[in-house]
Each structure stands twice: as C-alpha cells, then as structure tokens.
Scaffold this motif. Structure first.
Motif, PDB file in Angstrom:
ATOM      1  N   MET A 173     -10.663 -38.039  19.105  1.00  0.00           N
ATOM      2  CA  MET A 173     -10.899 -38.058  17.729  1.00  0.00           C
ATOM      3  C   MET A 173     -11.785 -39.248  17.378  1.00  0.00           C
ATOM      4  O   MET A 173     -12.610 -39.534  16.604  1.00  0.00           O
ATOM      5  CB  MET A 173      -9.576 -38.445  17.085  1.00  0.00           C
ATOM      6  CG  MET A 173      -8.746 -37.233  16.842  1.00  0.00           C
ATOM      7  SD  MET A 173      -9.552 -35.897  16.421  1.00  0.00           S
ATOM      8  CE  MET A 173     -10.098 -36.269  15.006  1.00  0.00           C
ATOM      9  N   VAL A 174     -11.909 -40.421  18.428  1.00  0.00           N
ATOM     10  CA  VAL A 174     -12.629 -41.416  18.493  1.00  0.00           C
ATOM     11  C   VAL A 174     -14.200 -40.837  18.589  1.00  0.00           C
ATOM     12  O   VAL A 174     -15.175 -41.232  17.804  1.00  0.00           O
ATOM     13  CB  VAL A 174     -12.559 -42.382  19.698  1.00  0.00           C
ATOM     14  CG1 VAL A 174     -13.737 -43.431  19.673  1.00  0.00           C
ATOM     15  CG2 VAL A 174     -11.169 -43.070  19.404  1.00  0.00           C
ATOM     16  N   ILE A 175     -14.383 -39.966  19.580  1.00  0.00           N
ATOM     17  CA  ILE A 175     -15.653 -39.315  19.737  1.00  0.00           C
ATOM     18  C   ILE A 175     -15.959 -38.204  18.616  1.00  0.00           C
ATOM     19  O   ILE A 175     -17.167 -38.251  17.969  1.00  0.00           O
ATOM     20  CB  ILE A 175     -15.640 -38.359  20.984  1.00  0.00           C
ATOM     21  CG1 ILE A 175     -15.445 -39.075  22.324  1.00  0.00           C
ATOM     22  CG2 ILE A 175     -16.963 -37.372  21.093  1.00  0.00           C
ATOM     23  CD1 ILE A 175     -15.153 -38.277  23.617  1.00  0.00           C
ATOM     24  N   SER A 176     -14.938 -37.738  18.033  1.00  0.00           N
ATOM     25  CA  SER A 176     -15.130 -36.916  16.773  1.00  0.00           C
ATOM     26  C   SER A 176     -15.489 -37.873  15.742  1.00  0.00           C
ATOM     27  O   SER A 176     -16.473 -37.181  14.513  1.00  0.00           O
ATOM     28  CB  SER A 176     -13.856 -35.886  16.379  1.00  0.00           C
ATOM     29  OG  SER A 176     -13.633 -35.188  17.238  1.00  0.00           O
ATOM     30  N   MET A 177     -14.982 -38.693  15.257  1.00  0.00           N
ATOM     31  CA  MET A 177     -15.148 -39.742  14.209  1.00  0.00           C
ATOM     32  C   MET A 177     -16.563 -40.428  14.447  1.00  0.00           C
ATOM     33  O   MET A 177     -17.321 -40.644  13.437  1.00  0.00           O
ATOM     34  CB  MET A 177     -14.178 -40.907  14.132  1.00  0.00           C
ATOM     35  CG  MET A 177     -12.821 -40.250  13.687  1.00  0.00           C
ATOM     36  SD  MET A 177     -12.867 -39.276  12.188  1.00  0.00           S
ATOM     37  CE  MET A 177     -12.902 -40.536  11.049  1.00  0.00           C
ATOM     38  N   ALA A 178     -16.837 -40.758  15.550  1.00  0.00           N
ATOM     39  CA  ALA A 178     -18.245 -41.256  15.820  1.00  0.00           C
ATOM     40  C   ALA A 178     -19.254 -40.289  15.577  1.00  0.00           C
ATOM     41  O   ALA A 178     -20.415 -40.369  14.805  1.00  0.00           O
ATOM     42  CB  ALA A 178     -18.388 -41.831  17.394  1.00  0.00           C
ATOM     43  N   LEU A 194     -16.720 -30.407  15.468  1.00  0.00           N
ATOM     44  CA  LEU A 194     -17.652 -31.609  14.915  1.00  0.00           C
ATOM     45  C   LEU A 194     -18.960 -31.700  15.827  1.00  0.00           C
ATOM     46  O   LEU A 194     -20.070 -31.891  15.258  1.00  0.00           O
ATOM     47  CB  LEU A 194     -16.956 -32.812  14.703  1.00  0.00           C
ATOM     48  CG  LEU A 194     -15.890 -32.963  13.689  1.00  0.00           C
ATOM     49  CD1 LEU A 194     -15.109 -34.308  14.044  1.00  0.00           C
ATOM     50  CD2 LEU A 194     -16.395 -33.101  12.419  1.00  0.00           C
ATOM     51  N   MET A 195     -18.851 -31.525  17.203  1.00  0.00           N
ATOM     52  CA  MET A 195     -19.957 -31.847  17.867  1.00  0.00           C
ATOM     53  C   MET A 195     -21.167 -30.362  17.490  1.00  0.00           C
ATOM     54  O   MET A 195     -22.332 -30.727  17.534  1.00  0.00           O
ATOM     55  CB  MET A 195     -19.548 -31.674  19.442  1.00  0.00           C
ATOM     56  CG  MET A 195     -19.147 -32.884  19.907  1.00  0.00           C
ATOM     57  SD  MET A 195     -20.155 -34.521  19.895  1.00  0.00           S
ATOM     58  CE  MET A 195     -21.200 -33.806  20.987  1.00  0.00           C
ATOM     59  N   CYS A 196     -20.331 -29.305  17.372  1.00  0.00           N
ATOM     60  CA  CYS A 196     -21.408 -28.406  16.952  1.00  0.00           C
ATOM     61  C   CYS A 196     -22.200 -28.460  15.681  1.00  0.00           C
ATOM     62  O   CYS A 196     -23.304 -28.221  15.566  1.00  0.00           O
ATOM     63  CB  CYS A 196     -20.418 -26.975  16.740  1.00  0.00           C
ATOM     64  SG  CYS A 196     -20.080 -26.307  18.390  1.00  0.00           S
ATOM     65  N   GLY A 197     -21.257 -28.920  14.790  1.00  0.00           N
ATOM     66  CA  GLY A 197     -21.937 -29.294  13.360  1.00  0.00           C
ATOM     67  C   GLY A 197     -22.992 -30.524  13.393  1.00  0.00           C
ATOM     68  O   GLY A 197     -24.012 -30.122  12.808  1.00  0.00           O
ATOM     69  N   PHE A 198     -22.531 -31.482  14.364  1.00  0.00           N
ATOM     70  CA  PHE A 198     -23.597 -32.559  14.189  1.00  0.00           C
ATOM     71  C   PHE A 198     -24.868 -32.118  15.121  1.00  0.00           C
ATOM     72  O   PHE A 198     -25.690 -32.641  14.583  1.00  0.00           O
ATOM     73  CB  PHE A 198     -22.850 -33.823  14.992  1.00  0.00           C
ATOM     74  CG  PHE A 198     -23.965 -34.788  15.653  1.00  0.00           C
ATOM     75  CD1 PHE A 198     -24.624 -35.602  14.544  1.00  0.00           C
ATOM     76  CD2 PHE A 198     -24.152 -35.044  16.808  1.00  0.00           C
ATOM     77  CE1 PHE A 198     -25.545 -36.549  14.948  1.00  0.00           C
ATOM     78  CE2 PHE A 198     -25.085 -35.843  17.163  1.00  0.00           C
ATOM     79  CZ  PHE A 198     -25.703 -36.575  16.340  1.00  0.00           C
ATOM     80  N   LEU A 199     -24.783 -31.623  16.042  1.00  0.00           N
ATOM     81  CA  LEU A 199     -26.037 -31.110  17.160  1.00  0.00           C
ATOM     82  C   LEU A 199     -26.974 -30.179  16.175  1.00  0.00           C
ATOM     83  O   LEU A 199     -28.207 -30.149  16.156  1.00  0.00           O
ATOM     84  CB  LEU A 199     -25.386 -30.247  18.087  1.00  0.00           C
ATOM     85  CG  LEU A 199     -24.828 -31.293  19.245  1.00  0.00           C
ATOM     86  CD1 LEU A 199     -24.329 -30.349  20.616  1.00  0.00           C
ATOM     87  CD2 LEU A 199     -26.093 -32.451  19.745  1.00  0.00           C
ATOM     88  N   SER A 200     -26.178 -29.252  15.393  1.00  0.00           N
ATOM     89  CA  SER A 200     -27.150 -28.495  14.312  1.00  0.00           C
ATOM     90  C   SER A 200     -27.785 -29.264  13.383  1.00  0.00           C
ATOM     91  O   SER A 200     -28.979 -29.016  12.796  1.00  0.00           O
ATOM     92  CB  SER A 200     -26.246 -27.524  13.887  1.00  0.00           C
ATOM     93  OG  SER A 200     -25.400 -27.870  12.953  1.00  0.00           O
ATOM     94  N   ASN A 201     -27.113 -30.277  12.719  1.00  0.00           N
ATOM     95  CA  ASN A 201     -27.598 -31.306  11.923  1.00  0.00           C
ATOM     96  C   ASN A 201     -28.575 -32.118  12.529  1.00  0.00           C
ATOM     97  O   ASN A 201     -30.062 -32.112  11.722  1.00  0.00           O
ATOM     98  CB  ASN A 201     -26.487 -32.276  11.452  1.00  0.00           C
ATOM     99  CG  ASN A 201     -26.987 -33.154  10.271  1.00  0.00           C
ATOM    100  OD1 ASN A 201     -27.711 -32.686   9.375  1.00  0.00           O
ATOM    101  ND2 ASN A 201     -26.595 -34.479  10.177  1.00  0.00           N
TER     102      ASN A 201
END
Length: 443
Positions: A23-28, A169-176
C-alpha cells in the motif's frame, strides 16, 4: 489456516509490514498521477499549472468521496470477516457496489457542471479559465471509473490482497506516464491536445486499472462475493457503510475545502502563492500518501482483530503504525529542510516562485512529525468503525484550527502567516487526537 486467519495469528510487525508495504508503494504511485500531470503541464505555461492548482480541490473531492465510502466498505467487510459472518460481508460488498455506481454517476454530472462557476471565483484570467475547464471536463468524465476503482481496491484490501491493488495501480500509472507526453505534445500518431491530453492520459490510466480489477474478480476466488441474492435493502448494513463512510468522506474532502479557502487568502497577494500552495499539496502527497498507505494496511487488520475480540493486538497494531509513520514524517522533515528549492524548482517556472515555495516548505515541515499522531489515530478509528471520532480530528486539522489561525497570522506576517498556520495546527491536532483516542477506545 482459513483465508483471513493470518490477520490474527501472524506476529504484528511482519504482518503490518507485509500488508502496508504494497500500500505504501501503491499510494506513492497514486501520488505520481497528479505529480506527473503537473510536471508535464508546467512545461506548457504557468497559466496551465495555475489552472491545475485551481481544479485540484474538486479533483480531490471526487477522490475523497470514492476513498471515504471505500473506507466504509472496508470497515464493514473486515469486521464481518473477523466475526466469521460471510453472508453479512457479501451483503455489504453488494450494497457497496451499487452505492459506488450511484455516487459515480452523480459526481460526474455535478463536477463537470459546476467547474466554470467554481473557477470564476478564483481567477478572471481567460487563459487560466480555459485551461481549467478543458482539463476538468475530461478528467471528471471518468468519475464513475474512479468510484469503481476505489470500491474494488477497498474490497481487496479488506481480504488482505494488498499486492493485487499495488499491481493494479502500477498498471494505471505506467500507462499514464507513457501517454502524458504523447497526448500533451502530439507524438507520432497521437494528436497534440495540451492540457486536455494530460487529463485524458490520467483517465485512460484509471480505466486500465478498473479493467485489471474486473479480470481479478472474474478469475480469482475471494472470501467475499457480489451477487443478486445479496442485493437486499439491509438498513443496518447501509447504516454501517455510511456511518463510517460519510465521516471518512468528510475526512478526505476537508483538504479540498482547506485548499479552496487558502487559495482565496493567498490570491490577494499574488498568483505565485496560489501556484506554490498547489505544488506543495502535490509534493506532500509523497510524504502523506505513504503514511496513509501504512494506515490502509492497518485498517483491515485492526477491524478484523476488533471483530474477532483480539483487543491486545488492536493496541499493538496502533502503536506499531504510529512508530512507522513517525519515521516517515521525520524523513520528510529532513528532506524538506535540505532540498526544498530543488523540489519546488521542478514545477516553478520563475526563480521567484521557487524561492517562495522553498520558504513555505521550510516553515510547514515543522509540523510533519506531530501529524503522524493525527494520521495514525484517524485511520485506526475508521478501522474500528468509529468514524465520528475520526472526523473530529480531521475537522481540527482542516477547518476549526488552521483557517482562523491562517487568517489571523496573515494579518500579522503577510503571506508567510499562512505557512506558519500549518505547523501550529498540527501540534494542536496531535494533542487532541491523543485525547480523543484514549476517550473513544476503551478495551
């Protein structure tokens, strides 16, 4: 061991770390959505960045509704799973999904309609207004997607699937981060969209995250289920969902109210101060969202153990979380004192704005360490289903103390009085949080 039994059997520190780290990684990563948009938009012009700063409170309000109601879902599911009542958990999950859809439709329509009027309260600059409306119309069109993302995130957290939410969340961020420059500047086959491209890139990242959650739900067996047979008008369950969810929504939404009010105060001095406040709130997400990530790891654990009657573990979970968040805030204080100007220079287009921002960060960071008490206590109370007590702490942090103190100190010290109001408020709120927790949690 049953699928969730580990929540009350594993040693507290490794258990909390294993739940909190994803969750720390997700929130970051989640924080990077706004940071990346701001970085790329800052390359367009300072007017464009000002527009994003003015839109941010409404954007944060939408996220607050999604996150806050998700906290209610999380608390209900964690408690019933800890008590071994799977049917009640399934009813809570099903009603939570229906309510999330209704919330998404409502916020999408309302936020898009209100933005031109909202922005007009803070600026008469036609360029800023145009950028703001353009960004908001596209970003807020994904309101339903945001609500569903946070719903699935909180359901998966309630059953201990923290790593799954991190991957989503990582998938969404990387696409962003890939789409931002392509859509802003029009690289290759992509159209040049400017500010609108930043909004669309973020929305598409959120859409990809939802697609990931739907695949997980369809292909994996979870301890809770959503189905027509669980869609019943259960007044008690709805009361619990909103009993925790509404205070949690207000907890999340109050920063939007605060930013809006402080923008009104700072706009009287210079547009640069509005930009600095917006940049600060994006930078501080790297500090507070990891802390909140630990709190998100805490909530299902403390709720599950409370439902199972493991009160000693509840106390131990709270103390451990407080120590971890204190360490994060201490690190944030050191970074703010030693690297404030380089951080602000990433977003400020003029040396004056960077200098104002660095001075603001030097002052505000004096309250970081004290804020660990408030952040941890609010999250623990929400996990225990005591949303009203958590709301009291947030009201002190975001309304009752900081606004009158900021108004008073800016009369004495000008714009810097607003920055001093932050650390004064955190000291008061920390003392109040400790008192509220002792009086509310009696076991």
């Amino acid at each position: 061991m049953s699928s969730n039994q580990f929540m009350k059997e594993r040693p507290v520190l490794p258990l909390l770390t294993s739940m909190a780290l994803p969750m720390v990684i997700s929130m970051a990563v989640n924080a990077l959505y706004n940071i990346i948009d701001s970085y790329f938009v800052a390359q367009i012009s300072e007017e464009a960045l000002t527009a994003l700063s003015l839109v941010y409170p409404v954007q944060n309000l939408i996220n607050a509704i999604a996150i806050g109601f998700g906290v209610g879902v999380n608390a209900v599911l964690s408690f019933h799973l800890g008590a071994g009542n799977s049917r009640s958990a399934n009813v809570g999950a099903t009603l939570g999904l229906v309510c999330s859809v209704l919330h998404g439709v409502a916020v999408t329509a309302a936020s898009i309609a209100v933005m031109p009027f909202f922005l007009g309260f803070f600026t008469e600059d036609e360029t800023v207004l145009g950028y703001g409306v353009q960004y908001a119309t596209i970003a807020f069109a994904f309101g339903l997607i945001i609500m569903l993302n946070l719903y699935f995130e909180k359901v998966l957290q309630a059953v201990g699937r923290m790593k799954t939410t991190m991957v989503a969340l990582m998938c969404g961020f990387l696409s962003n981060i890939i789409l931002d420059p392509l859509l802003i500047w029009g690289v290759g086959i992509f159209p040049r969209m400017g500010v609108a491209g930043a909004a669309l890139a973020t929305g598409l990242g959120q859409l990809l995250t939802l697609a990931f959650y739907l695949v997980v739900y369809a292909t994996q067996k979870l301890p809770v289920a959503v189905g027509r047979e669980f869609l019943v008008f259960d007044r008690k369950t709805l009361g619990k969902l909103y009993g925790v969810g509404v205070p949690a929504i207000l907890n999340q939404a109050l920063p939007s109210l605060l930013i809006t009010a402080l923008n009104g105060i700072l706009a009287a001095y210079s547009q640069a101060y509005v930009v600095v406040l917006g940049v600060y709130y994006k930078l501080q997400t790297f500090l507070y969202l990891p802390a909140n990530g630990i709190v998100q790891g805490l909530r299902p654990l403390i709720g599950y153990n409370y439902g199972a009657g493991e009160y000693g573990r509840v106390r131990q979970l709270y103390r451990t979380t407080l120590g971890m968040n204190g360490a994060i805030m201490a690190l944030g204080t050191v970074i703010s004192l030693t690297a404030a100007e380089p951080l602000m220079s990433l977003f400020a287009q003029t040396p004056e704005t960077a200098e104002i921002g660095a001075r603001a960060l030097h002052i505000i960071c004096a309250g970081f360490l004290a804020s660990a008490v408030s952040v941890t206590t609010s999250g623990a109370l929400e996990g225990l289903g005591k949303g009203a007590a958590s709301l009291v702490i947030s009201l002190l942090r975001y309304v009752a103390v900081i606004l009158p103190v900021a108004f008073l100190l800016c009369r004495l010290w000008g714009s810097e009085g607003v920055w001093h109001a932050f650390w004064v408020t955190e000291l008061v709120a920390a003392a109040a949080a400790a008192l509220v927790y002792r009086r509310t949690v009696r076991f």
